[in-house]
Scaffold this motif. Structure first.
Motif, PDB file in Angstrom:
ATOM      1  N   PHE A 138       0.857  -1.194   0.000  1.00  0.00           N
ATOM      2  CA  PHE A 138       0.000   0.000   0.000  1.00  0.00           C
ATOM      3  C   PHE A 138       0.883   1.231   0.000  1.00  0.00           C
ATOM      4  O   PHE A 138       1.819   1.343   0.796  1.00  0.00           O
ATOM      5  N   TYR A 139       0.582   2.162  -0.927  1.00  0.00           N
ATOM      6  CA  TYR A 139       1.365   3.404  -1.032  1.00  0.00           C
ATOM      7  C   TYR A 139       0.438   4.551  -1.391  1.00  0.00           C
ATOM      8  O   TYR A 139      -0.554   4.393  -2.118  1.00  0.00           O
ATOM      9  N   ALA A 140       0.761   5.737  -0.876  1.00  0.00           N
ATOM     10  CA  ALA A 140       0.054   6.973  -1.237  1.00  0.00           C
ATOM     11  C   ALA A 140       0.971   8.141  -0.931  1.00  0.00           C
ATOM     12  O   ALA A 140       1.674   8.138   0.085  1.00  0.00           O
ATOM     13  N   PHE A 179      -2.297  10.876   2.325  1.00  0.00           N
ATOM     14  CA  PHE A 179      -3.387  10.079   2.886  1.00  0.00           C
ATOM     15  C   PHE A 179      -4.005  10.898   4.011  1.00  0.00           C
ATOM     16  O   PHE A 179      -3.458  10.982   5.099  1.00  0.00           O
ATOM     17  N   THR A 239      -0.358  10.572   6.445  1.00  0.00           N
ATOM     18  CA  THR A 239       0.724  10.203   5.538  1.00  0.00           C
ATOM     19  C   THR A 239       1.997   9.864   6.298  1.00  0.00           C
ATOM     20  O   THR A 239       2.612   8.805   6.082  1.00  0.00           O
ATOM     21  N   HIS A 261      -3.440   1.512  -9.565  1.00  0.00           N
ATOM     22  CA  HIS A 261      -2.896   2.845  -9.335  1.00  0.00           C
ATOM     23  C   HIS A 261      -3.913   3.884  -9.778  1.00  0.00           C
ATOM     24  O   HIS A 261      -4.594   3.716 -10.798  1.00  0.00           O
ATOM     25  N   ILE A 263      -6.958  10.758  -0.984  1.00  0.00           N
ATOM     26  CA  ILE A 263      -5.770   9.929  -1.209  1.00  0.00           C
ATOM     27  C   ILE A 263      -5.212  10.285  -2.581  1.00  0.00           C
ATOM     28  O   ILE A 263      -5.922  10.200  -3.583  1.00  0.00           O
ATOM     29  N   SER A 264      -3.967  10.684  -2.631  1.00  0.00           N
ATOM     30  CA  SER A 264      -3.327  11.001  -3.909  1.00  0.00           C
ATOM     31  C   SER A 264      -2.258   9.962  -4.224  1.00  0.00           C
ATOM     32  O   SER A 264      -1.574   9.468  -3.329  1.00  0.00           O
ATOM     33  N   ARG A 265      -2.143   9.651  -5.491  1.00  0.00           N
ATOM     34  CA  ARG A 265      -1.181   8.677  -6.009  1.00  0.00           C
ATOM     35  C   ARG A 265      -1.299   7.335  -5.275  1.00  0.00           C
ATOM     36  O   ARG A 265      -0.319   6.752  -4.831  1.00  0.00           O
ATOM     37  N   LEU A 266      -2.512   6.849  -5.181  1.00  0.00           N
ATOM     38  CA  LEU A 266      -2.762   5.572  -4.526  1.00  0.00           C
ATOM     39  C   LEU A 266      -2.256   4.431  -5.388  1.00  0.00           C
ATOM     40  O   LEU A 266      -2.472   4.398  -6.605  1.00  0.00           O
ATOM     41  N   GLN A 267      -1.566   3.486  -4.762  1.00  0.00           N
ATOM     42  CA  GLN A 267      -1.195   2.229  -5.405  1.00  0.00           C
ATOM     43  C   GLN A 267      -1.344   1.136  -4.363  1.00  0.00           C
ATOM     44  O   GLN A 267      -0.789   1.217  -3.267  1.00  0.00           O
ATOM     45  N   ILE A 268      -2.100   0.108  -4.716  1.00  0.00           N
ATOM     46  CA  ILE A 268      -2.399  -0.952  -3.765  1.00  0.00           C
ATOM     47  C   ILE A 268      -2.422  -2.285  -4.496  1.00  0.00           C
ATOM     48  O   ILE A 268      -2.825  -2.366  -5.661  1.00  0.00           O
TER      49      ILE A 268
END
Length: 422
Positions: free
Chosen positions: A216-218, A221, A234, A321, A349-354
């Motif tokens: 999980f990345y953002a 957050f 964040t 993403h 949430i910006s630039r979410l990657q999960i």
């Protein structure tokens, strides 16, 4: 010393920051932003040639504030360009450099801020992100809010007679200049390398045994409760990792990412955020798809808010993403409230990657982006092309309907008579 035209490396930054660690009063304030470049200040200055009245107001407040802080301090240092690797792990480097008492300032209520002067204090202020999608007016307004935050905190400490040092930086630049003196293949390689290194910190991971099952990345957050209490998670989630993920569950069919926070802000003793994902087979595409079905927020173990999720799905072998995810109607991927309690929360949430399934080599797989093939620009281009083709077809049709004379006057013969019916 002048540092223009030079990119400061991580080793050089360590040497430049040594006076902060050797001085008698070791109180350090770190204003950390997601993106920032020296060109942002140039753009806000009057010499840029922009006569926008609101922009001039931002210049007088924000730029003058920074200049006053630099001029009034016993010593100051401006580094126009710092290597991303150096700023990326600046916080962890500062923590390892001394026995700092770390304080994360999220609610920006400086009146209740306690600074233990006999001991070194590290105050981390995570500023709101300046996304590239924001309009110029919104960016200028956010610069004004940053001006208020910096001025409020520094003035309060000065009035209390506390000596301190300030670092204002970002984890990556907002403006990246592309080299034009390289061949196309090398340029593509440089751009790919820059894209891979765009993560400002490692993603949060959940392990089962020795294997990672959730990533999980953002880049940002944040939550807002009751349209008034702003909660920035964040730093606690990715940088400091002051989050409990022990309740997360992994399986081949259902995966739950559970994030538990203790006292994220004043007035909230506990906060849990759950991301519920499923892995199903769909006959139409003849393959498995991973889907983020819902997001749940539990406040103080009592208040339960649930959001249904739209558009967040990807092939089971891929990660997902999206540039913007949240409760706003303007975001490509939306969190739709499904109960009354959810209406009291705003999620950003910006630039979410999960990725919750099939994690290989402990890193994200190829990302399926939320942006569809037919973007608004493509639709406008298609509609404009269809209108122009229709005008062209109509013009050709009208030209084809024109008729020419079949008889002409003969000067030696009688005058040509054309009946009105013709």
């Amino acid at each position: 010393a002048l540092h223009e035209g030079h990119v400061v490396s991580a080793q050089e930054l360590t040497v430049l920051l040594q006076p902060v660690f050797t001085q008698n009063s070791r109180n350090l304030i770190l204003f950390l932003q997601d993106t920032l470049s020296i060109d942002d200040f140039t753009y806000l200055s009057e010499s840029y040639g922009n006569k926008n009245p609101f922009q001039n107001q931002v210049n007088k407040l924000f730029i003058n504030l920074l200049q006053e802080i630099l001029q009034s301090s016993p010593s100051s240092l401006v580094l126009p360009a710092v290597d991303c690797e150096a700023t990326r792990y600046l916080l962890s480097f500062l923590q390892q450099s001394g026995g700092w008492k770390l304080t994360n300032i999220t609610n920006l209520d400086v009146s209740q801020l306690e600074v233990n002067t006999p001991k070194p204090n590290l105050l981390v202020v995570q500023l709101r992100p300046l996304l590239s999608q924001l309009t110029e007016f919104v960016k200028l307004y956010m610069f004004l809010s940053i001006d208020k935050i910096i001025g409020r905190l520094t003035m309060d400490l000065q009035e209390r007679g506390i000596h301190f040092s300030v670092i204002y930086t970002a984890v990556r630049p907002s403006r990246i200049s592309r080299r034009t003196d390289v061949v196309g293949e090398l340029r593509r390689q440089l751009m790919a390398t820059g894209e891979e290194g765009s993560l400002s910190y490692p993603p949060l991971n959940v392990t089962t045994g020795n294997d990672i099952c959730i990533l999980f990345y953002a880049s940002n957050f944040s939550l807002k409760a009751n349209s008034s209490v702003f909660i920035d998670l964040t730093n606690a989630t990715f940088v400091m990792q002051n989050v409990d993920i022990s309740s997360s569950e992994c399986s081949d069919i259902n995966t739950t990412l559970s994030l538990k926070y203790t006292k994220p802000v004043n007035g909230i003793s506990s906060l849990e955020i759950r991301f519920l994902m499923t892995n199903k087979f769909y006959g139409g595409s003849a393959r498995n798809w991973s889907t983020l079905d819902s997001v749940e927020i539990v406040q103080d173990g009592e208040k339960f808010a649930k959001f249904n999720v739209s558009v967040i799905s990807a092939p089971a072998e891929y990660s997902f993403h999206c540039q913007l995810v949240g409760t706003s109607n303007l975001y490509p991927a939306r969190l739709i409230p499904s109960n009354n309690e959810a209406k009291n929360w705003d999620v950003f949430i910006s630039r979410l990657q999960i990725q919750g399934f099939n994690v290989e080599n402990n890193q994200f797989s190829y990302a399926s982006d939320c942006t569809g093939f037919f973007t608004p620009g493509i639709w406008m281009g298609l509609v404009t092309s269809i209108i122009l083709l229709w005008i062209l077809a109509y013009g050709i049709h009208m030209i084809m309907q024109l008729t020419t004379n079949s008889r002409f006057d003969d000067p030696k013969g009688p005058a040509l008579s054309v009946p009105q019916t013709e």
